[in-house]
Design a protein around this motif. Structure first.
Motif, short mmCIF file in Angstrom:
data_model
loop_
_atom_site.label_atom_id
_atom_site.label_comp_id
_atom_site.label_asym_id
_atom_site.label_seq_id
_atom_site.Cartn_x
_atom_site.Cartn_y
_atom_site.Cartn_z
N GLU A 1 58.46 4.26 22.09
CA GLU A 1 57.34 5.69 21.71
C GLU A 1 57.03 6.12 22.68
O GLU A 1 56.55 7.78 22.72
CB GLU A 1 55.94 4.60 22.21
CG GLU A 1 55.07 4.04 21.13
CD GLU A 1 53.81 3.13 20.69
OE1 GLU A 1 53.18 4.13 21.35
OE2 GLU A 1 53.54 2.71 20.60
N ARG A 2 57.71 6.11 23.66
CA ARG A 2 58.03 7.06 24.82
C ARG A 2 58.64 8.92 24.05
O ARG A 2 58.50 9.55 24.28
CB ARG A 2 58.23 6.95 25.67
CG ARG A 2 57.31 5.69 26.40
CD ARG A 2 57.70 5.84 28.31
NE ARG A 2 58.65 5.53 29.14
CZ ARG A 2 58.58 3.96 29.21
NH1 ARG A 2 57.77 2.82 28.46
NH2 ARG A 2 59.66 3.02 28.71
N LYS A 3 60.07 7.86 23.86
CA LYS A 3 61.18 9.19 23.31
C LYS A 3 60.44 9.35 22.18
O LYS A 3 60.79 10.80 22.25
CB LYS A 3 62.01 8.06 22.85
CG LYS A 3 63.23 7.65 23.86
CD LYS A 3 64.37 6.28 23.30
CE LYS A 3 65.02 5.99 24.73
NZ LYS A 3 65.83 4.42 23.50
N ARG A 4 59.95 9.23 20.84
CA ARG A 4 59.27 9.80 20.28
C ARG A 4 58.24 10.73 20.81
O ARG A 4 58.39 11.93 20.25
CB ARG A 4 58.26 8.72 19.16
CG ARG A 4 59.42 8.00 18.27
CD ARG A 4 58.83 7.57 16.93
NE ARG A 4 57.80 6.56 17.30
CZ ARG A 4 57.98 5.32 17.47
NH1 ARG A 4 59.29 4.94 17.02
NH2 ARG A 4 57.22 4.13 17.86
N ALA A 5 57.27 10.02 21.71
CA ALA A 5 55.75 11.53 22.53
C ALA A 5 56.63 12.38 22.68
O ALA A 5 56.58 13.82 22.72
CB ALA A 5 55.26 11.03 23.05
N ALA A 6 58.41 12.45 23.62
CA ALA A 6 58.88 13.44 24.21
C ALA A 6 59.65 14.17 22.93
O ALA A 6 59.80 15.44 23.62
CB ALA A 6 60.71 12.78 25.11
N SER B 1 58.68 15.03 20.25
CA SER B 1 57.59 15.36 19.70
C SER B 1 57.10 16.98 20.83
O SER B 1 56.56 18.14 20.51
CB SER B 1 55.81 15.00 19.17
OG SER B 1 55.57 14.26 19.94
N LYS B 2 56.80 16.41 21.79
CA LYS B 2 56.85 17.87 22.74
C LYS B 2 57.10 19.07 23.11
O LYS B 2 57.46 20.11 22.74
CB LYS B 2 56.09 16.50 24.27
CG LYS B 2 56.07 17.65 25.48
CD LYS B 2 55.97 17.17 26.68
CE LYS B 2 55.78 17.88 27.66
NZ LYS B 2 54.82 17.51 28.74
N GLU B 3 58.91 17.97 22.30
CA GLU B 3 60.06 18.86 23.49
C GLU B 3 60.44 20.54 21.75
O GLU B 3 60.63 21.42 21.82
CB GLU B 3 61.37 18.31 23.46
CG GLU B 3 61.80 18.47 24.48
CD GLU B 3 62.93 17.17 24.64
OE1 GLU B 3 64.18 17.43 23.58
OE2 GLU B 3 63.50 16.75 25.42
#
Length: 613
Positions: free
Chosen positions: A602-607, A609-611
């Protein structure tokens, strides 16, 4: 008995509450054999621990002149010295007719002094200046007086306000004098100056009763208690009254079931109160701060002093970590919601907004200290919370361009550290506005800095100055947006599973950075266990135990693992440390750091989407 209403203004730790203790003693409020705690006005546990005044509190002393003249009741309001609690200050100044400005004989007029004094002078209140701690070895009395005069001029004081009386005092030793060289005596000169210089309330006793609510608290027996000054007329117990909002609309109707007057540290029931009296009133259930309480014949509301808007907000969420509910008794969103809205009702400087997910709340206030005190208070009441990184509240100018809050930052630092401080402040987009020698061989540096850049800097500042630097901050204005400001440089060490931390695993991890946990502490996946020496985050296994075998170590005994004691953060340090994708888990017994998304995927997905955004 004649009446005087006065507020005491001072910077943090300039001796205000200690001086009030002596006023109590020398006016006869305390018996000679009565046991009284030091700083009696700091009644709140957090106030005692931190040595600061958080809540504005009225009190009174009855003083009879030594020559046997008429007795005078002096209502004294002890005000917070920190700008984060300025909402308290702005309200109570409408209750008084004069102010006593207390300044340290060495430090002089500091930022918070400037903030509150500016509010008082704008209301037309006449100041009495008291130079406190005149017995300090590093006192510079005349220079401090010149600084106070310059401060008044810069705050547009009128001629009458600039012609202020001056007293030289030592609150701890209980004396005040008009003579700069006096080093003993009593506080009689201070009582006389207050009586002679502060005018009695010039209010209409014969008009219908009106009363502006400036403070609100609760009592288990009396319910909601409203405190303020009677603006006109007389109120008697069980008199019919109603509450009006700022537009004159009736909020509720009821009776004055209880009238309480301040006598020393106690609230005493009285049958009636007249114009000029500072009282507490019970009997209404809806009326709140800035409402007008009045006789039922009154239809026009009193003018309430406007409050400066909040500049900082944090997200208060339900604690959803794997350890939720183990240490606290109040863990549901409904309990958190009720508590926060109750706080916003009594504290006009706090604004609460419910988020769309209904499990979190945006709480806006004046600064990190004010919101930190609220979190600490809730924690002691048994709440569990997830707290986000503070963020500033942006605005817009008339051209539609983004603006942000700026602060005046005054730093007293040893000369050897001044270069480092200036360099670090420049990185945070601060502008140097003044630099001059200060007392004790220190340098005083003044900056105008965006509030956003100051979040999280205090801990780094103390490290850079070896704990000797002093920083004071004060809201200055909303100004142009300064663009991107670099945040924390180091990444964090994140636990990759749940279990207990083991010395065998923590030993090698010490080479990776600074640890926040010790042997035997319970961990969960996504919990932050330390600071990485490099800039990226690193997932580690701090629970790996040594495999036990039936072979002995060749040296005859196993090498004992000696760990460096973990770095334990206070609540304020933890809030200042975290990044945007992290949270502080706050419970009555623990403060833990964690990632917002505990699952690494989930952290990787959030990072990502932020990029992309």
């Amino acid at each position: 008995m004649s009446l005087r209403n006065v507020a005491i203004i001072a910077h943090v730790d300039h001796g205000k509450t200690t001086l009030v203790d002596q006023l109590f003693r020398q006016s006869g409020t305390f018996r000679d054999n009565q046991r009284v705690e030091e700083r009696a006005m700091d009644s709140n546990d957090l106030e005692k621990e931190r040595g600061i005044t958080i809540l504005a509190k009225p009190t009174s002393v009855d003083w009879t002149p030594p020559n046997g003249g008429e007795s005078v009741r002096i209502n004294i309001v002890d005000t917070p010295g920190h700008a984060d609690f300025g909402g308290e200050v702005e309200r109570i100044l409408s209750m008084v007719d004069g102010v006593v400005l207390l300044v340290d004989s060495s430090e002089g007029a500091m930022p918070q002094t400037k903030f509150v004094t500016g509010k008082a002078l704008a209301l037309g209140l006449k100041p009495i200046v008291v130079v406190n701690k005149v017995d300090r070895p590093d006192a510079r009395i005349q220079e401090v007086l010149d600084e106070v005069f310059d401060l008044f001029v810069s705050l547009d004081a009128n001629d009458e306000q600039l012609d202020f009386p001056v007293l030289y005092a030592s609150g701890r030793n209980g004396y005040a004098s008009t003579d700069m060289d006096a080093r003993e005596g009593t506080l009689i000169p201070m009582f006389e100056t207050i009586v002679n210089h502060v005018p009695p309330p010039n209010l209409d006793v014969d008009a219908p009763f009106t009363f502006l609510v400036t403070l609100l608290d609760r009592d288990n027996f009396l319910g909601r208690i409203l405190t303020g000054r009677v603006n006109s007329g007389t109120v008697k117990t069980n008199q019919p009254i109603h509450a009006l909002d700022n537009d004159g609309n009736v909020v509720e109707t009821g009776r004055a079931s209880k009238i309480l007057s301040f006598r020393g540290l106690d609230r005493v029931p009285v049958d009636e109160a007249k114009a000029g009296d500072i009282i507490s009133l019970a009997g209404l259930t809806v009326a709140t701060v800035a409402n007008t309480i009045a006789d039922t014949s009154v239809t026009e509301a009193l003018h309430a002093q406007p409050i400066d808007p909040p500049t900082l907000s944090m997200r208060f969420a339900v604690n959803d970590s794997p350890m939720a509910g183990r240490e606290g008794s109040k863990v549901t969103s409904r309990m958190i919601r009720d508590r926060l809205f109750r706080e916003a009702e009594s504290n006009v400087a706090v604004k609460v907004t419910e988020a769309a997910d209904r499990d979190s709340y945006e709480v806006a206030g004046r600064g990190e200290l004010q919101l930190g005190v609220l979190i600490e208070t809730m924690r002691r009441e048994g709440f569990e919370l997830g707290i986000s990184r503070p963020r500033v509240l942006f605005g817009e100018d008339e051209n539609g361009k983004r603006t942000e809050p700026y602060e005046t930052v005054i730093i007293d630092v040893d000369e050897e550290h001044s270069g480092t401080v200036v360099e670090k402040m420049n990185l945070r987009k601060a502008e140097l506005t003044d630099m001059r020698p200060s007392t004790g061989g220190k340098t005083r540096i003044t900056f105008s800095a965006p509030s956003r850049g100051m979040i999280g800097y205090h801990g780094e500042f103390l490290s850079d100055t070896r704990g000797t630097g002093i920083m004071n901050r004060l809201f200055e204005r909303y100004g142009p947006h300064k663009g991107n400001i670099e945040g924390r440089k180091n990444g964090v060490l994140i636990s990759n599973g749940a279990g207990e931390a083991q010395s065998y695993a923590l030993g090698p991890l010490e080479d990776r950075g600074i640890l926040f946990v010790g042997h035997g502490e319970a961990l969960y996946e996504g919990m932050i266990i330390g600071e990485n020496a490099k800039t990226d985050d690193l997932e580690v296994n701090p629970m790996k135990a040594k495999q036990l075998t039936n072979f002995r170590a060749s040296g005859g005994k196993d090498d004992a693992i000696r760990l460096t004691p973990p770095k334990k953060m206070t609540l304020e340090q933890a809030i200042a440390y975290i990044d945007d994708d992290e949270m502080v888990e706050v419970t009555p017994k623990s403060i833990r750091l964690r990632k917002r998304h505990l699952d690494p995927n989930e952290r990787k997905r959030a990072a990502r989407s932020k990029e992309a955004a």
